[in-house]
Design a protein around this motif. Sequence first.
Motif, PDB file in Angstrom:
ATOM      1  N   SER A  89       0.752  -1.221   0.051  1.00  0.00           N
ATOM      2  CA  SER A  89      -0.021  -0.003  -0.172  1.00  0.00           C
ATOM      3  C   SER A  89       0.971   1.242   0.053  1.00  0.00           C
ATOM      4  O   SER A  89       0.230   2.398  -0.280  1.00  0.00           O
ATOM      5  CB  SER A  89      -1.005   0.057   1.256  1.00  0.00           C
ATOM      6  N   THR A  97       1.985   2.535   8.989  1.00  0.00           N
ATOM      7  CA  THR A  97       1.642   1.261   8.776  1.00  0.00           C
ATOM      8  C   THR A  97       1.338   1.113   7.410  1.00  0.00           C
ATOM      9  O   THR A  97       0.644   1.628   6.663  1.00  0.00           O
ATOM     10  CB  THR A  97       0.269   0.942   9.638  1.00  0.00           C
ATOM     11  N   SER A 145      -0.036  -1.928   4.126  1.00  0.00           N
ATOM     12  CA  SER A 145      -0.364  -3.187   4.223  1.00  0.00           C
ATOM     13  C   SER A 145       0.248  -3.756   3.083  1.00  0.00           C
ATOM     14  O   SER A 145       0.176  -3.370   1.925  1.00  0.00           O
ATOM     15  CB  SER A 145      -2.068  -3.064   3.917  1.00  0.00           C
ATOM     16  N   THR A 148      -0.556  -7.247   0.626  1.00  0.00           N
ATOM     17  CA  THR A 148      -1.841  -7.937  -0.004  1.00  0.00           C
ATOM     18  C   THR A 148      -1.045  -8.991  -0.763  1.00  0.00           C
ATOM     19  O   THR A 148      -0.052  -8.851  -1.567  1.00  0.00           O
ATOM     20  CB  THR A 148      -2.711  -7.138  -0.625  1.00  0.00           C
ATOM     21  N   VAL A 188      -3.969 -10.055   4.009  1.00  0.00           N
ATOM     22  CA  VAL A 188      -3.373  -8.699   4.039  1.00  0.00           C
ATOM     23  C   VAL A 188      -2.267  -8.998   5.269  1.00  0.00           C
ATOM     24  O   VAL A 188      -2.696  -9.296   6.580  1.00  0.00           O
ATOM     25  CB  VAL A 188      -4.338  -7.785   4.299  1.00  0.00           C
ATOM     26  N   LYS A 245      -0.051  -6.664   7.917  1.00  0.00           N
ATOM     27  CA  LYS A 245       0.102  -5.192   8.252  1.00  0.00           C
ATOM     28  C   LYS A 245       1.475  -5.285   8.621  1.00  0.00           C
ATOM     29  O   LYS A 245       2.279  -5.837   9.495  1.00  0.00           O
ATOM     30  CB  LYS A 245      -0.692  -4.589   9.504  1.00  0.00           C
ATOM     31  N   LYS A 283       4.357  -2.371  10.720  1.00  0.00           N
ATOM     32  CA  LYS A 283       4.352  -1.020  11.352  1.00  0.00           C
ATOM     33  C   LYS A 283       5.739  -0.708  11.673  1.00  0.00           C
ATOM     34  O   LYS A 283       6.255  -1.634  12.478  1.00  0.00           O
ATOM     35  CB  LYS A 283       3.086  -1.313  12.254  1.00  0.00           C
ATOM     36  N   ARG A 320       2.470  -7.735  11.738  1.00  0.00           N
ATOM     37  CA  ARG A 320       1.264  -8.148  12.226  1.00  0.00           C
ATOM     38  C   ARG A 320       0.188  -9.055  10.997  1.00  0.00           C
ATOM     39  O   ARG A 320       0.343  -8.292  10.100  1.00  0.00           O
ATOM     40  CB  ARG A 320       0.527  -7.128  12.759  1.00  0.00           C
TER      41      ARG A 320
END
Length: 82
Positions: free
Chosen positions: A24, A47, A49, A51, A63, A65, A67, A81
Amino acid sequence: MLYVAQSKKLKVNHTKAKVKWSSSNKKYVSVNSKGKLTIKKAGIGKTVSITAKAMDGSRVQKVLKVKVIKKAGKRFLIKLRK
């Protein structure tokens, strides 16, 4: 946890279909077509994402995450995560 400029190979279990990977925000975290995630730049509180989308027509996707959680000297730690 990963540091800036480090990489991690991601994989998808329970499918034999080709997987399309996307980020993202490629400015901070990139992922190539083979699932190799690379931390590009630090950004506390960012953060991103990642995918993974099955290309078999099933529309299944997952997805992850990513961070930045804290500064460690001149490096930043990255928390993955699910």
